[in-house]
Design a protein around this motif. Structure first.
Motif, short mmCIF file in Angstrom:
data_model
loop_
_atom_site.label_atom_id
_atom_site.label_comp_id
_atom_site.label_asym_id
_atom_site.label_seq_id
_atom_site.Cartn_x
_atom_site.Cartn_y
_atom_site.Cartn_z
N GLN A 81 20.20 11.85 -1.31
CA GLN A 81 20.95 10.74 -1.89
C GLN A 81 22.27 10.63 -1.14
O GLN A 81 22.71 11.58 -0.51
CB GLN A 81 21.24 10.97 -3.37
N ARG A 83 25.40 11.19 -1.34
CA ARG A 83 26.40 11.92 -2.12
C ARG A 83 26.69 13.24 -1.43
O ARG A 83 25.99 13.64 -0.50
CB ARG A 83 25.94 12.15 -3.56
N SER A 84 27.71 13.92 -1.89
CA SER A 84 28.09 15.21 -1.33
C SER A 84 28.23 16.25 -2.43
O SER A 84 28.45 15.91 -3.60
CB SER A 84 29.43 15.10 -0.60
N GLU A 85 28.13 17.49 -2.03
CA GLU A 85 28.44 18.62 -2.89
C GLU A 85 29.60 19.36 -2.24
O GLU A 85 29.79 19.27 -1.03
CB GLU A 85 27.26 19.58 -3.01
N GLY A 118 34.32 11.57 -4.27
CA GLY A 118 33.07 11.14 -4.88
C GLY A 118 31.96 12.18 -4.86
O GLY A 118 30.79 11.83 -4.98
N ALA A 119 32.32 13.46 -4.73
CA ALA A 119 31.29 14.51 -4.76
C ALA A 119 30.68 14.57 -6.16
O ALA A 119 31.35 14.34 -7.16
CB ALA A 119 31.91 15.86 -4.40
N TRP A 120 29.42 14.88 -6.22
CA TRP A 120 28.76 14.91 -7.52
C TRP A 120 28.77 16.30 -8.14
O TRP A 120 28.54 16.44 -9.34
CB TRP A 120 27.35 14.34 -7.43
#
Length: 155
Positions: A81, A83-85, A118-120
């Motif tokens: 997706q 997104r980043s961690e 915006g990291a999830w």
């Protein structure tokens, strides 16, 4: 430093070579692993390039004129997706300053950065040795525990 958290948290960036070196010294002392953290330090060009990377998050807590804690994390873009961690690689507090909110303040500063980009998720691994119980208690207070296995694979 008193129990009222008289320290400031800052993110290292380009030109922060003295604090970068102090951070590695703190990690080496806190983990009793001076060989890995100080025996072959990166040269200034490598360290400055690392400090300039947005994906490298190096936070330090300083109080009473000294470094009392540090956190090293990496932003990891995901493929499944958009997104980043954020992975906490190292977190240490000087022995004389533990149980005063330093580690929590470092993690909270990282959480703010994670929200800004915006990291999830922010995640961390913890060792299972008895001496690592305080770290596991802190992480359990701040997040959800998952049981996983970790494997080191040589390149």
């Amino acid at each position: 430093m008193t129990g009222t958290a008289e320290f400031a948290v800052a993110r290292l960036g380009p030109g922060d070579l003295p604090r970068f070196r102090a951070m590695n010294t703190l990690f080496g002392a806190a983990f009793d692993d001076r060989e890995n953290y100080a025996a072959n330090p990166p040269d200034d060009a490598y360290a400055d390039a690392l400090l300039a990377r947005a994906e490298t998050v190096l936070l330090v807590a300083e109080g009473e004129g000294k470094m009392v804690g540090a956190l090293a994390a990496y932003v990891l873009p995901k493929f499944e997706q958009a997104r980043s961690e954020v992975y906490i690689y190292d977190l240490a507090v000087a022995e004389s300053c533990r149980r005063r909110g330093v580690a929590t303040a470092l993690i909270e500063a990282l959480r703010r950065i994670a929200r800004e980009i915006g990291a999830w998720m922010v995640y961390v691994q913890a060792d299972t040795a008895p001496e690592d119980e305080p770290a596991r208690a802190l992480y359990g207070k701040l997040g959800t525990r998952e049981e996983v296995l970790h494997f080191d694979i040589a390149p």
